[in-house]
Design an enzyme around this catalytic site. Structure first.
Site, mmCIF file in Angstrom:
data_model
loop_
_atom_site.group_PDB
_atom_site.id
_atom_site.type_symbol
_atom_site.label_atom_id
_atom_site.label_comp_id
_atom_site.label_asym_id
_atom_site.label_seq_id
_atom_site.Cartn_x
_atom_site.Cartn_y
_atom_site.Cartn_z
ATOM 1 N N GLU A 314 73.767 84.358 62.742
ATOM 2 C CA GLU A 314 72.802 83.367 62.260
ATOM 3 C C GLU A 314 71.589 84.017 61.583
ATOM 4 O O GLU A 314 70.445 83.687 61.861
ATOM 5 C CB GLU A 314 72.362 82.457 63.409
ATOM 6 C CG GLU A 314 73.520 81.665 64.001
ATOM 7 C CD GLU A 314 73.111 80.609 65.027
ATOM 8 O OE1 GLU A 314 72.048 80.762 65.642
ATOM 9 O OE2 GLU A 314 73.874 79.651 65.200
ATOM 10 N N ASP A 388 79.219 76.582 71.370
ATOM 11 C CA ASP A 388 77.755 76.635 71.445
ATOM 12 C C ASP A 388 77.166 75.583 72.374
ATOM 13 O O ASP A 388 76.596 74.599 71.900
ATOM 14 C CB ASP A 388 77.178 76.457 70.027
ATOM 15 C CG ASP A 388 75.681 76.716 69.971
ATOM 16 O OD1 ASP A 388 75.143 77.202 70.974
ATOM 17 O OD2 ASP A 388 75.064 76.430 68.935
ATOM 18 N N GLU A 416 69.565 71.275 74.558
ATOM 19 C CA GLU A 416 69.713 71.151 73.096
ATOM 20 C C GLU A 416 70.756 70.106 72.699
ATOM 21 O O GLU A 416 70.511 69.275 71.824
ATOM 22 C CB GLU A 416 70.098 72.520 72.511
ATOM 23 C CG GLU A 416 70.422 72.463 71.034
ATOM 24 C CD GLU A 416 70.800 73.825 70.442
ATOM 25 O OE1 GLU A 416 70.822 74.827 71.177
ATOM 26 O OE2 GLU A 416 71.055 73.872 69.229
HETATM 27 C C1 GCV Z 1 68.252 80.787 69.184
HETATM 28 C C2 GCV Z 1 72.412 77.665 68.515
HETATM 29 C C3 GCV Z 1 71.034 77.071 68.428
HETATM 30 C C4 GCV Z 1 70.045 78.065 67.860
HETATM 31 C C5 GCV Z 1 70.088 79.324 68.716
HETATM 32 C C6 GCV Z 1 71.507 79.871 68.697
HETATM 33 C C7 GCV Z 1 71.656 81.099 69.563
HETATM 34 O O1 GCV Z 1 72.950 77.846 67.239
HETATM 35 O O2 GCV Z 1 71.068 75.900 67.679
HETATM 36 O O3 GCV Z 1 68.770 77.475 67.893
HETATM 37 O O4 GCV Z 1 69.175 80.293 68.261
HETATM 38 O O5 GCV Z 1 72.374 78.886 69.180
HETATM 39 O O6 GCV Z 1 72.062 80.930 70.699
HETATM 40 O O7 GCV Z 1 71.383 82.191 69.115
#
Ligand code: GCV
Length: 703
Positions: A314, A388, A416
């Protein structure tokens, strides 16, 4: 009072309010489960007073002072009793605290062998007799163990348990029990729903917020022993002198509670703040830079825990930029930390679709070939499921597939994907489902929990992390019931064999009430809340239907123009033929990443558990379910059932009016109303959307 440290004004004020006769306490949830309100039942009160007459302490160290203060504070609140602290036993009902090394009385009372079993953090709590006087012993090998024992003892009283025939021995099964804060240095919290970061970086190190200590108390009370202070989407600045000093100031507050601090670090830090032209892990200058930086950290934080790294994921940089592997990157950091006994937690949350078009397979494909290549002080930190933190996922196939490497589990306390501090969703059942999953990694009997605690593969290191969600809201978590997830995380990290019901009951009594009817009503709400969320969001193995970006509401039609796997349609694949992601051997074959018996079971829609059905299979809308209904009918039933469960929770909560303090009652009531609206929206949006493809008519009942 025998207090070794002055209490904050806030605490003194609280004490005054508590002890004003007839005062009805307004509660805002700040105390979490550490509520020490006076026991109202006179008979019970006198029973506990009889068994808590004095505290016998023969030692002193910062952790020990914490232990002593906490017990004094708790008993003062619960019993209204100021306990004298004495060096020897003078009364019946003494509570003797300490370590065998430093307490001669305890050496007389406790078998060294028993203590050996308790290890470094474990404790025993025993009802014994000393010179013909009944006493309670809370003993451990290290002060930290006594701290945990004391919190357990307080919990017993909060739970109105008998304390005159105690025979408890407990030790944590997992060594590193950490919170991961996704807190940014500007005070915002990624995926946080409870205000800003509790770390006030701007005012540190000069100003120490009293919250830091309250945070430490809460964590110590459930056995959490470490905190990663900053976001895994890290900023290099955390490694600058200024931030190290700020973190050191927090570390000083957390240390007496047995909590170490850790940093998330950015792989390109040597370039961003070190002026180097590369971050290649094979470059001698880069290696020197990390060693020097680590040395500087330990100068200020001698018990610093180590680094957490999100690499090549990411947008975060990683060793791959230089043609190196995850192991090359992790081992470079491990080498720098090793002289100080620091560890590296290297995340396996990677999903480069050039490796495989099925995102769920990527972590496994990148990491399994590296098994055996990581240094001894590296743990691989893997999310509970392969995608996730979805409302429900099968366990991550990495657990059991990397037998030479210790694997930490990462759970998401912050909600989340499960209602974001607005929905009442008790997550312990979700975590238990994963921890109790049979991996068949070494024949039958190898549960995920056994891999996480290191016992299945005999690892010297073990760990578990929870993404915290803690913020500056008065109730810390946004929703009063989200506190239960923080609590449950700590308790499961200590002992993954505890049941989610046991944990819920403990928490309810500490947080809400000891009234059996209230406990029963809240238990029922919590017990069904996760399945309700799965039903109204993503039933039958569906996943990632959440709106893009904020991940809160439903957006099943979402298509990301740049990345297939950031689209909802990628996950549900609904069309006129059917719905679901075919990960069977006829599809992406993700099922092949699991051990033989699971592979066989999950590969066929006939034997795949319905909870994972659309995770592993793309099936026609007319597929026959075990209920005799078609898949489309079943989907409607599940969405409706989820909404109805929220209505049932609402009714249960309403029945508690007058039994719960008004402020918290109204807060939860309002959130449940929002949850119902949201659940209805989830149902309506998803069924309307899927209904366009399904052949059968939408038979949804109106409300
Ligand atoms: C901290 C998901 C979340 C991101 C997070 C990522 C991760 O994609 O939406 O906000 O980033 O996981 O765990 O690195």
């Amino acid at each position: 009072m025998h207090l070794s440290r002055p209490y904050s004004m806030q605490w003194l004020l609280w004490m005054v309010i508590v002890f004003l006769p007839g005062t009805v306490l307004a509660e805002d949830g700040y105390e979490l489960w550490l509520r020490y309100n006076r026991i109202p039942d006179p008979e019970l009160l006198s029973y506990y007073k009889k068994h808590a007459t004095e505290m016998v302490v023969q030692q002193s160290c910062p952790i020990f002072r914490t232990v002593q203060d906490e017990l004094l504070m708790a008993l003062q609140g619960l019993l209204g009793q100021e306990l004298p602290v004495n060096p020897s036993v003078s009364k019946k009902g003494a509570i003797i605290l300490g370590t065998l090394d430093e307490s001669p009385i305890l050496r007389r009372l406790v078998q060294p062998l028993e203590m050996e079993i308790a290890g470094d953090e474990g404790y025993i709590i025993r009802s014994l007799s000393f010179d013909n006087r009944p006493v309670t012993v809370i003993a451990a090998n290290k002060s930290k163990g006594v701290l945990y024992g004391v919190f357990r003892f307080i919990c017993l009283i909060q739970n109105r348990q008998a304390i005159d025939r105690l025979s408890i021995r407990s030790k944590p099964r997992i060594q590193r029990r950490l919170l991961n804060h996704w807190d940014n240095l500007n005070g915002s919290v990624e995926r946080g729903y409870a205000g800003k970061s509790i770390w006030n970086w701007e005012k540190l190190p000069a100003e120490i917020d009293s919250r830091y200590e309250d945070y430490a108390r809460a964590n110590a009370s459930i056995g959490i022993n470490g905190t990663v202070m900053n976001n895994v989407n890290s900023q290099a600045e955390i490694l600058t002198k200024g931030y190290i000093s700020k973190a050191a100031a927090i570390a000083n507050v957390l240390r007496p509670y047995g909590i170490r601090v850790y940093f998330s670090v950015k792989f390109t830090s040597p370039m961003e703040i070190g002026g180097l032209s590369t971050a290649d892990p094979f470059d001698p200058g880069v290696r020197r830079w990390w060693k020097e930086r680590v040395r500087q950290i330990y100068e200020q934080i001698p018990d610093f825990g180590g680094f957490l790294v999100k690499a090549y994921s990411e947008g975060q940089p990683g060793p791959q930029i230089y043609g190196r592997t995850h192991a090359d990157g992790a081992n470079m950091l491990a080498e720098a930390l090793s002289p100080f006994e620091g560890i590296v937690m290297w995340r396996s949350f990677v999903y480069d679709l050039s490796i495989d078009s099925d995102r769920a397979k990527c972590g496994y494909l990148e990491f399994v070939p590296l098994d055996g290549q990581f240094a001894a002080n590296v743990l691989i930190q893997s999310k509970n499921g392969p995608v996730d933190f979805q409302p429900r996922e099968p366990f991550n196939p990495l657990f059991g597939a990397m037998q030479k490497t210790p694997l930490m589990m990462e759970l998401q306390i912050t909600q989340e994907y499960t209602g974001q501090g607005k929905h009442l969703v008790y997550l312990a059942p979700q975590w238990k489902e994963v921890l109790d999953s049979e991996t068949f990694a070494k024949g039958s009997g190898t549960l995920v929990a056994g891999i996480v605690d290191g016992s299945a593969e005999n690892h010297a290191l073990s760990g578990i992390a929870g993404v915290s969600g803690i913020g500056t809201d008065r109730n810390w978590m946004g929703h009063h019931f989200s506190q239960a997830n923080w609590y449950a995380f700590g308790r499961l990290a200590w002992d993954p064999a505890l049941t989610s019901e046991q944990i819920a009951e403990e928490w309810i009594e500490m947080t809400w009430s000891n009234d059996p009817e209230t406990i029963d009503a809240i238990m029922k709400m919590m017990a069904g809340s996760w399945e309700a969320c799965v039903d109204y969001m993503t039933p039958l193995g569906l996943h990632h239907l959440m709106a893009a970006g904020h991940h809160y509401g439903p957006e099943p039609e979402y298509v990301n123009p740049d990345r297939a796997d950031w689209s909802s349609t990628y996950y549900h694949k609904a069309d006129s033929e059917g719905i679901g992601f075919d990960r069977s051997s006829a599809g992406t074959n993700a099922v092949n990443q699991y051990a033989g018996p699971l592979r066989k079971l999950w590969d066929s829609p006939a034997t795949c558990p319905e909870k994972y059905l659309l995770w592993f299979h793309h099936l026609p809308w007319t597929h026959q379910m075990s209920s005799g209904k078609t898949l489309w009918q079943e989907l409607q039933l599940r969405y409706n059932r989820g909404v109805e469960s929220v209505m049932t929770m609402q009714k249960a909560w309403d029945s508690l009016e007058g039994k719960i303090d008004e402020e918290r009652f109204e807060h939860v009531k309002a959130r449940l109303e929002m949850q119902l609206e949201n659940a209805q929206e989830w149902r309506d949006v998803c069924l309307d959307y899927f209904g366009r493809f399904a052949e059968s008519p939408d038979t949804r009942d109106g409300e």
